[in-house]
Each structure stands twice: as structure tokens, then as C-alpha cells.
Write an enzyme that holds these catalytic residues in place. Sequence first.
Site, mmCIF file in Angstrom:
data_model
loop_
_atom_site.group_PDB
_atom_site.id
_atom_site.type_symbol
_atom_site.label_atom_id
_atom_site.label_comp_id
_atom_site.label_asym_id
_atom_site.label_seq_id
_atom_site.Cartn_x
_atom_site.Cartn_y
_atom_site.Cartn_z
ATOM 1 N N ARG A 68 -6.077 8.088 -2.250
ATOM 2 C CA ARG A 68 -4.664 8.204 -2.607
ATOM 3 C C ARG A 68 -3.795 7.333 -1.696
ATOM 4 N NH1 ARG A 68 -0.825 13.475 -1.916
ATOM 5 N NH2 ARG A 68 0.924 12.771 -3.193
ATOM 6 N N GLY A 78 2.787 -3.901 -2.641
ATOM 7 C CA GLY A 78 1.446 -4.465 -2.690
ATOM 8 C C GLY A 78 0.556 -3.896 -1.597
ATOM 9 N N ASP A 80 -0.574 -4.049 1.430
ATOM 10 C CA ASP A 80 -0.277 -4.719 2.701
ATOM 11 C C ASP A 80 -0.225 -3.767 3.889
ATOM 12 O OD1 ASP A 80 2.033 -3.335 2.128
ATOM 13 O OD2 ASP A 80 3.397 -4.991 2.596
ATOM 14 N N GLU A 95 8.108 4.080 4.332
ATOM 15 C CA GLU A 95 7.516 4.688 3.133
ATOM 16 C C GLU A 95 6.905 6.052 3.417
ATOM 17 O OE1 GLU A 95 4.610 2.088 1.311
ATOM 18 O OE2 GLU A 95 5.814 0.337 1.809
ATOM 19 N N HIS A 200 -8.182 12.029 -9.617
ATOM 20 C CA HIS A 200 -7.681 13.397 -9.533
ATOM 21 C C HIS A 200 -8.794 14.428 -9.737
ATOM 22 C CE1 HIS A 200 -3.128 12.487 -10.308
ATOM 23 N NE2 HIS A 200 -3.600 11.953 -9.199
ATOM 24 N N ASP A 252 -8.978 19.407 -9.549
ATOM 25 C CA ASP A 252 -9.990 19.622 -10.584
ATOM 26 C C ASP A 252 -10.643 20.981 -10.324
ATOM 27 O OD1 ASP A 252 -12.219 19.706 -12.212
ATOM 28 O OD2 ASP A 252 -12.891 17.680 -11.752
ATOM 29 N N ASP A 260 -15.963 12.567 -10.163
ATOM 30 C CA ASP A 260 -16.780 12.422 -11.362
ATOM 31 C C ASP A 260 -15.926 12.539 -12.616
ATOM 32 O OD1 ASP A 260 -16.250 15.135 -11.697
ATOM 33 O OD2 ASP A 260 -18.242 15.790 -11.081
#
Length: 332
Positions: A68, A78, A80, A95, A200, A252, A260
Site C-alpha cells: 500500500r 510518481g 519518487d 503527504e 485488498h 478479506d 490471492d
Amino acid sequence: MKSRGHGLSCGMLLLMIMMFVPKMDAAVSSSLRVGFYRRSCPAAESIIARTVRRAVSQNPDIGAGLIRLHFHDCFVRGCDGSVLLKSLPGGPKAERDHPANNPGLRGFNVISKAKRRIERICPNTVSCADILAFAARDSSQILGRINYPVPAGRRDGLVSSFNEVTPNLPSPRLTADQLIQNFASKGLSADEMVTLSGAHSIGRSRCSSFSDRLYNFNGTRAQDPSLDRNYAATLKATCPANGGSDPTVAMDPATPNRLDNTYYAELRAGRGLLTTDQTLAESPATRGYVDMNARFGVAWAGKFARAMVKMGSIDVLTGNQGEIRRRCSMVN
């Protein structure tokens, strides 16, 4: 790797095996190169792999966090390493302080550990952006046996902007059409978007990211009708309507620690956690991709590998652009 298909012909099986081997596309190979550190720092990839394996063995969620982290890095400015930069006191926010990243993103310490170990033997050589790309690949291999060559040669960016996160990262409440547009803006197809969403199948999400589906769907105080009722009841037990805390649940419910294709079978059964998950099975624009990925696990794994390589080439800095950071959390 799970496969939902049965009775495959030899020809189909051969095709799926061929699909599993990622092919370098011209756009990737022209700016990045597999084996980039073969001479300058030959131990780099093995150091990163050992660091990641140790961390994931202690906590499988770290593997999901590293994949993630790579995704969040590449979709803003991008690939970076800008997501790794910390905000400077008195300066603009970076960020990683944006609500989409903090406190949800994990794996920063793993990248920093790998960087410190590499700097001891190969100073000023391996970029943090490349370490992140390798770590995402290693996490995929550990949790899903999905291995692929990572083209490297990225340089680290000098800027990280809080304000650039919202317009670039997809929110957990987008429709399938909005997701397609978002990924298209990064040069990724609808098929690649659905394929990458398979990440996910591992990791966890905070209740606040999907609680509207449980208690206030479309502002109606109702439950999202696309949610399986038993699954919704389980979620409500963890995420009460007026809970003061914000706990996490597995993305999941079937195989939470395995990367998977079971994720896609869960979508077809109404057990997609986020709006952006379930919409893939509901929308005519993406339903076919979900069905194919649910049926053919080996083929999905090959597509996932290729899509990760392609995503890792988004707006990279190379050559004399940017820098090689000495520490991943700050510019030199």
C-alpha cells in the site's frame, strides 16, 4: 495461489503460465532497468528482502502495508519516495500527514531499516524509492508467492505535498467509473485497476472507511443492500454505530494474510469491505474482470505482477533528477 478454474485444457494452462511471467514493457525498460544495482550495490536486493521477511514474519500486516505504501507513493508525484518524507517543523505538511495516509500507512520503519543497512556498505547509491519498490515485491512474494523482477534506477524526489494527496489518491467511496478515470490518469487500464485491487486480499481497514455502508448508506440511515447480511452483522459487531474508537478489520474475511484471488470470490458474494471493492463486482464496466480473476488465480497472479511493475514506473525520476537520499524521511 488459489485458482477457481477446473478442467483447464493444456493450451489454457500453458497460456496462464506464460501470463505469469511479467514482460517488460517499452515504457518501463526505457527509463528503469532490472539489475540496476548489480555492480554498484550487489547486496541491495537481498538486504531489503531479509529486512522485509523479518518484519512480515513478526506481523503479516506489514507486508500489506508495504504494498500500500508503494501504491500511495506512486499515485502522488510518481514513484519518487515522496510519501516517506516527514513534514518539517514550521514548514508545509508532507503527504504522510494527510488523513488518507496517517495513521493508516504502515512500513515506514521497515524502509528506514533497509536503508540504514544498505548505507553502511553502499553509501549514496540506492534510492529510497527503489527500496520501496523492492519491498513491495518482496511482500508480494512472501504473502502470495508472486515474484517478479523489479526494474530500478528511480531517484528520490525533493518535494512532498499534503495538498496533492486528495486529488490523486482514490478515496474508498469512489464508483467503478470514477476508479477507472483515476487509474487512467496514471496510465493504468480498467483491467489493471481491478487486478491491483486484489491487494485488498491482505491488510486491514479502519471502520471509518466503510461505516457509512453499515449505518448511513446514501444518507438514508440504511445498510448498503449489496452487503451480505451475515458479513454486515459481523462488521457491525466490530464497528458500532456510535463507537468512540476506530478499530480495524481484515480487508478479506476469507484469507486475510494471503495475497490471492479469493478476494474476487468474496466480492461476488457481497463481502467486499469498501465501496471501491464492492463496486467492482456490481458495475458492468468491471464485473467481467472480477469474474475472470475469481476463476483463474494463476492468471490473476501474472497480471498482478505485470501491473505492479507498470505502476512502479509512474512518473519516475531518473538520471540526474532528484537525489539519492541518505535518510528516507528527509531530503539531503
